[in-house]
Design a protein around this motif. Structure first.
Motif, PDB file in Angstrom:
ATOM      1  N   ASP A  23       4.872  52.717 -34.565  1.00 28.65           N
ATOM      2  CA  ASP A  23       4.529  52.079 -35.832  1.00 28.65           C
ATOM      3  C   ASP A  23       4.533  50.547 -35.725  1.00 28.65           C
ATOM      4  O   ASP A  23       5.173  49.849 -36.497  1.00 28.65           O
ATOM      5  CB  ASP A  23       5.495  52.540 -36.931  1.00 28.65           C
ATOM      6  N   VAL A  24       3.798  50.048 -34.731  1.00 28.64           N
ATOM      7  CA  VAL A  24       3.764  48.614 -34.462  1.00 28.64           C
ATOM      8  C   VAL A  24       2.667  47.939 -35.294  1.00 28.64           C
ATOM      9  O   VAL A  24       1.522  48.382 -35.293  1.00 28.64           O
ATOM     10  CB  VAL A  24       3.529  48.359 -32.955  1.00 28.64           C
ATOM     11  N   SER A  25       3.047  46.876 -35.993  1.00 33.21           N
ATOM     12  CA  SER A  25       2.091  46.072 -36.757  1.00 33.21           C
ATOM     13  C   SER A  25       2.369  44.597 -36.509  1.00 33.21           C
ATOM     14  O   SER A  25       3.521  44.167 -36.541  1.00 33.21           O
ATOM     15  CB  SER A  25       2.197  46.362 -38.258  1.00 33.21           C
ATOM     16  N   PHE A  26       1.311  43.838 -36.226  1.00 27.91           N
ATOM     17  CA  PHE A  26       1.457  42.393 -36.057  1.00 27.91           C
ATOM     18  C   PHE A  26       0.078  41.764 -36.021  1.00 27.91           C
ATOM     19  O   PHE A  26      -0.939  42.453 -35.886  1.00 27.91           O
ATOM     20  CB  PHE A  26       2.220  42.052 -34.768  1.00 27.91           C
ATOM     21  N   GLN A  27       0.040  40.456 -36.140  1.00 26.54           N
ATOM     22  CA  GLN A  27      -1.198  39.716 -35.920  1.00 26.54           C
ATOM     23  C   GLN A  27      -0.863  38.379 -35.277  1.00 26.54           C
ATOM     24  O   GLN A  27       0.245  37.864 -35.445  1.00 26.54           O
ATOM     25  CB  GLN A  27      -1.995  39.521 -37.205  1.00 26.54           C
ATOM     26  N   VAL A  28      -1.814  37.876 -34.504  1.00 29.20           N
ATOM     27  CA  VAL A  28      -1.587  36.604 -33.806  1.00 29.20           C
ATOM     28  C   VAL A  28      -2.768  35.677 -34.067  1.00 29.20           C
ATOM     29  O   VAL A  28      -3.914  36.123 -34.175  1.00 29.20           O
ATOM     30  CB  VAL A  28      -1.401  36.811 -32.284  1.00 29.20           C
ATOM     31  N   PRO A  29      -2.495  34.379 -34.176  1.00 31.56           N
ATOM     32  CA  PRO A  29      -3.567  33.409 -34.420  1.00 31.56           C
ATOM     33  C   PRO A  29      -4.329  33.089 -33.146  1.00 31.56           C
ATOM     34  O   PRO A  29      -3.838  33.300 -32.038  1.00 31.56           O
ATOM     35  CB  PRO A  29      -2.807  32.184 -34.926  1.00 31.56           C
ATOM     36  N   GLU A  30      -5.536  32.579 -33.316  1.00 29.68           N
ATOM     37  CA  GLU A  30      -6.356  32.207 -32.176  1.00 29.68           C
ATOM     38  C   GLU A  30      -5.791  30.972 -31.478  1.00 29.68           C
ATOM     39  O   GLU A  30      -5.069  30.165 -32.069  1.00 29.68           O
ATOM     40  CB  GLU A  30      -7.785  31.911 -32.622  1.00 29.68           C
ATOM     41  N   GLY A  31      -6.138  30.848 -30.200  1.00 24.78           N
ATOM     42  CA  GLY A  31      -5.818  29.635 -29.458  1.00 24.78           C
ATOM     43  C   GLY A  31      -4.360  29.454 -29.106  1.00 24.78           C
ATOM     44  O   GLY A  31      -3.862  28.339 -29.068  1.00 24.78           O
ATOM     45  N   ASN A  32      -3.671  30.571 -28.836  1.00 19.96           N
ATOM     46  CA  ASN A  32      -2.260  30.499 -28.468  1.00 19.96           C
ATOM     47  C   ASN A  32      -1.972  31.311 -27.220  1.00 19.96           C
ATOM     48  O   ASN A  32      -2.681  32.263 -26.897  1.00 19.96           O
ATOM     49  CB  ASN A  32      -1.389  31.023 -29.613  1.00 19.96           C
ATOM     50  N   LEU A  33      -0.901  30.914 -26.527  1.00 18.07           N
ATOM     51  CA  LEU A  33      -0.339  31.691 -25.429  1.00 18.07           C
ATOM     52  C   LEU A  33       0.831  32.484 -26.003  1.00 18.07           C
ATOM     53  O   LEU A  33       1.783  31.895 -26.530  1.00 18.07           O
ATOM     54  CB  LEU A  33       0.172  30.768 -24.325  1.00 18.07           C
ATOM     55  N   ILE A  34       0.749  33.805 -25.909  1.00 16.74           N
ATOM     56  CA  ILE A  34       1.743  34.668 -26.530  1.00 16.74           C
ATOM     57  C   ILE A  34       2.432  35.491 -25.464  1.00 16.74           C
ATOM     58  O   ILE A  34       1.775  36.232 -24.714  1.00 16.74           O
ATOM     59  CB  ILE A  34       1.084  35.592 -27.580  1.00 16.74           C
ATOM     60  N   ILE A 177      -1.283  29.857 -11.922  1.00 14.49           N
ATOM     61  CA  ILE A 177      -1.653  30.784 -12.995  1.00 14.49           C
ATOM     62  C   ILE A 177      -1.339  30.186 -14.358  1.00 14.49           C
ATOM     63  O   ILE A 177      -2.185  30.190 -15.260  1.00 14.49           O
ATOM     64  CB  ILE A 177      -0.934  32.141 -12.825  1.00 14.49           C
ATOM     65  N   ILE A 178      -0.127  29.650 -14.532  1.00 11.44           N
ATOM     66  CA  ILE A 178       0.226  29.126 -15.854  1.00 11.44           C
ATOM     67  C   ILE A 178      -0.633  27.916 -16.205  1.00 11.44           C
ATOM     68  O   ILE A 178      -1.001  27.707 -17.363  1.00 11.44           O
ATOM     69  CB  ILE A 178       1.736  28.803 -15.951  1.00 11.44           C
ATOM     70  N   GLN A 179      -1.022  27.133 -15.207  1.00 11.80           N
ATOM     71  CA  GLN A 179      -1.912  25.993 -15.462  1.00 11.80           C
ATOM     72  C   GLN A 179      -3.264  26.477 -15.984  1.00 11.80           C
ATOM     73  O   GLN A 179      -3.825  25.902 -16.928  1.00 11.80           O
ATOM     74  CB  GLN A 179      -2.103  25.180 -14.180  1.00 11.80           C
ATOM     75  N   LEU A 180      -3.783  27.560 -15.394  1.00 11.13           N
ATOM     76  CA  LEU A 180      -5.044  28.129 -15.857  1.00 11.13           C
ATOM     77  C   LEU A 180      -4.913  28.692 -17.276  1.00 11.13           C
ATOM     78  O   LEU A 180      -5.814  28.539 -18.098  1.00 11.13           O
ATOM     79  CB  LEU A 180      -5.505  29.227 -14.907  1.00 11.13           C
ATOM     80  N   LYS A 185      -6.052  28.142 -23.151  1.00 15.21           N
ATOM     81  CA  LYS A 185      -5.580  27.867 -24.509  1.00 15.21           C
ATOM     82  C   LYS A 185      -6.232  26.611 -25.071  1.00 15.21           C
ATOM     83  O   LYS A 185      -6.665  26.580 -26.232  1.00 15.21           O
ATOM     84  CB  LYS A 185      -4.057  27.710 -24.509  1.00 15.21           C
ATOM     85  N   GLU A 186      -6.339  25.587 -24.233  1.00 19.90           N
ATOM     86  CA  GLU A 186      -6.955  24.332 -24.682  1.00 19.90           C
ATOM     87  C   GLU A 186      -8.419  24.523 -25.065  1.00 19.90           C
ATOM     88  O   GLU A 186      -8.960  23.766 -25.873  1.00 19.90           O
ATOM     89  CB  GLU A 186      -6.826  23.273 -23.583  1.00 19.90           C
TER      90      GLU A 186
END
Length: 251
Positions: A23-34, A177-180, A185-186
């Protein structure tokens, strides 16, 4: 919140009738690292596979930028866990990366000069041009991970899902990898990453999801990644953290 990059409502996934994601519910905004973090067996990889329709779900609705997964498939990039890939498959690094262009081509059209050039550009971004013709079975773990990241870049997606991309790689590869990911994200891309190293969560991610079969907390990392919520998510298993990790968590 503006239109969500990803919205998941009441998602339940079970293996052998036993719920793994419940029963998972969530939403995430654009342009982010999650970052998606939680204990072993929390359903992190299963959650991603359920969103991508790689495993069947019992219930739930998923929308990507307001549309169905099927209609947005070309806009989605996926980097699976390295151990889930058949590395003995007889193909070279360049061909693997060009697979990322098939969504733009359609399956009946063969990749040509433009696709090859794009694939080489993506190999260059991950420092793997010199290995373009190398069989993937002959690459190290870190090199294999870079190849799959290059394939995802070749897709030119809007939203990326990455399942433990830092596992089994050396420090230089992790840094690359994290730099990419930061560069994606940018450019306004959204990147969801299953991650296990708690000591780097604050450094890497804008948002954090704490998952243990259910979403315990999700939101900006500075609000969510705190000892109280981590204890709720990990329970007694949080005690096994190293002193270094614990110190970083409490700062």
């Amino acid at each position: 919140m503006e239109q969500a990059a990803l919205k998941v409502e009441n998602l339940t996934i079970a293996y052998h009738k036993k719920p793994v994601v419940e029963d998972v519910s969530f939403q995430v905004p654009e342009g982010n690292l999650i970052g998606i973090i939680g204990p072993n067996g929390a359903g992190k990889s299963t959650l991603i596979k359920g969103i991508l329709e790689l495993v069947p779900k019992l219930s739930g609705d998923i929308t990507i930028k307001g549309s169905t997964y099927k209609s947005m498939r070309k806009s989605i990039g996926y980097v699976p866990q390295r151990e889930s890939v058949d590395w003995d498959f007889p193909t070279n690094a360049l061909d693997v990366v060009m697979m990322g262009r098939y969504g733009h081509l359609g399956w009946l059209k063969r990749p040509g000069k433009a696709e090859r050039q794009k694939a080489m550009e993506c190999l260059d971004k991950v420092g793997m041009v010199e290995y373009a013709n190398r069989q993937i079975s002959q690459l190290s773990g870190g090199q294999q991970q870079r190849i799959f990241l290059a394939r995802a870049l070749a897709q030119e997606a809007d939203i990326y899902f990455m399942d433990e991309p830092f596992v089994g790689v050396d420090a230089a590869t992790e840094k690359a990898i994290i730099q990419l990911l930061m560069e994606l994200k940018e450019k306004g891309k959204t990147v969801l990453v299953v991650h296990h190293d708690l000591s780097t969560v604050k450094e890497y991610f804008d948002w954090t999801m704490l998952l243990n079969k259910k979403v315990m907390k999700i939101g900006p990392t500075e609000e969510v990644f705190i000892p109280e919520y981590l204890q709720e998510t990990y329970g007694g298993r949080l005690a096994i953290l190293s002193d270094t990790q614990a110190g970083l968590l409490l700062k």
